[in-house]
Design an enzyme around this catalytic site. Sequence first.
Site, mmCIF file in Angstrom:
data_model
loop_
_atom_site.group_PDB
_atom_site.id
_atom_site.type_symbol
_atom_site.label_atom_id
_atom_site.label_comp_id
_atom_site.label_asym_id
_atom_site.label_seq_id
_atom_site.Cartn_x
_atom_site.Cartn_y
_atom_site.Cartn_z
ATOM 1 N N HIS A 178 -0.225 1.821 -3.527
ATOM 2 C CA HIS A 178 0.284 3.194 -3.665
ATOM 3 C C HIS A 178 -0.179 3.780 -5.009
ATOM 4 O O HIS A 178 -0.319 4.987 -5.147
ATOM 5 C CB HIS A 178 1.814 3.221 -3.616
ATOM 6 C CG HIS A 178 2.373 2.847 -2.286
ATOM 7 N ND1 HIS A 178 2.639 1.546 -1.933
ATOM 8 C CD2 HIS A 178 2.691 3.611 -1.203
ATOM 9 C CE1 HIS A 178 3.105 1.521 -0.686
ATOM 10 N NE2 HIS A 178 3.150 2.753 -0.228
ATOM 11 N N ASP B 202 -4.155 3.064 6.342
ATOM 12 C CA ASP B 202 -2.976 3.302 5.512
ATOM 13 C C ASP B 202 -3.144 4.717 4.934
ATOM 14 O O ASP B 202 -4.196 5.348 5.083
ATOM 15 C CB ASP B 202 -2.875 2.237 4.414
ATOM 16 C CG ASP B 202 -1.440 1.998 3.958
ATOM 17 O OD1 ASP B 202 -0.577 2.874 4.199
ATOM 18 O OD2 ASP B 202 -1.167 0.948 3.350
#
Length: 356
Positions: free
Chosen positions: A184, A256
């Site tokens: 992230h 993702d």
Amino acid sequence: MSLEEKIGQMLLVGIDGTVLDDQAKRMIAEDKVGGIILYKNNIQNLKGMVTLVNSMKESNSGNPAPLFMSIDQEGGKVSRMPKEYASFPSNGKVGTRKDANAAEMMGKLLAREVLSAGFNMNFAPVLDINSNPDNPVIGDRSFGNSAELVSTLGIAEMKGIESEGVVPVVKHFPGHGDTSVDSHLDLPIVNKTAEELSKLEWLPFQAAIKEGTDAVMVAHILFPKLDPDKPASLSNKIIGELLRRDMKYQGLVITDDLTMGAIMKNYDLATAAVDTINAGSDILLIAHGYDNEKRVIESLLNHVKKGKIQESRIDESVYRILALKAKYNLSDEPVPVPDLTELNKDIKSWRITIEN
């Protein structure tokens, strides 16, 4: 379908806020996106969540295919559903039981939970192996530290989810368990050879493919010994050659979130979108930013028109997407605000068997 509609089907987007705003409406009604993901910040309570889901489906009414309505509902710390639902323990907790029946029941209950609110796709189970104790992102999201345990329980959970009519998405191929950076925030690098990965990380995914998994999420991790230039999510060597050709995977490949730090800090989003489609991805997850979604659509349209992406490559993905929506008989029918008495009772009685 027009080229614009086909490219729309290949995008799964996030929205801002807890109600359907103008940008979200435009993404659905005009850009004809194929799916939506909701996060914790989109959900305040049960009634608000169901209203939001129903309003999205209504906005999609003129479009060629129903929406994938998706959510990350794993249990443990990755739980997006509001407090009206009984909570689930982590996969790590379930893993201590080493009981495939318990994991399958978890899958069934998770599916019933998301279905009750109008979702039809769950980004679960996690098939990463918790092999690195310093891993900042997996930990107890994994069933454990052995490939055998993760394969057995992960596939049981996957089958539980699909048995209730929800699309399970196994993640994060080729394995996020041995990273020391959170993707992230930035790009993790795993310096393992194909031989090393084949003895651990890949095993649960190969087992899931053998069992006919419908959808695989690919991680933003650089494996320099497999592809020194591109992370797994953008790599033809990893998606096209390893996953599709060598592992003979025919199902849906989902990236993702392309707006995560791993991509946004290191690559140009518009270029990354082209790379991942040419590598063999079917669905691009763009969880944040209407402007990001617009950039990706424009980039893909331009690259198809210039011949840098073959339209046959787009068609291949759209065929997979529509076939999966048909297999699960997805629809944009609204759902009522559910009575959770029975479901919560079942979750709690199952949880007792895990916690005792």
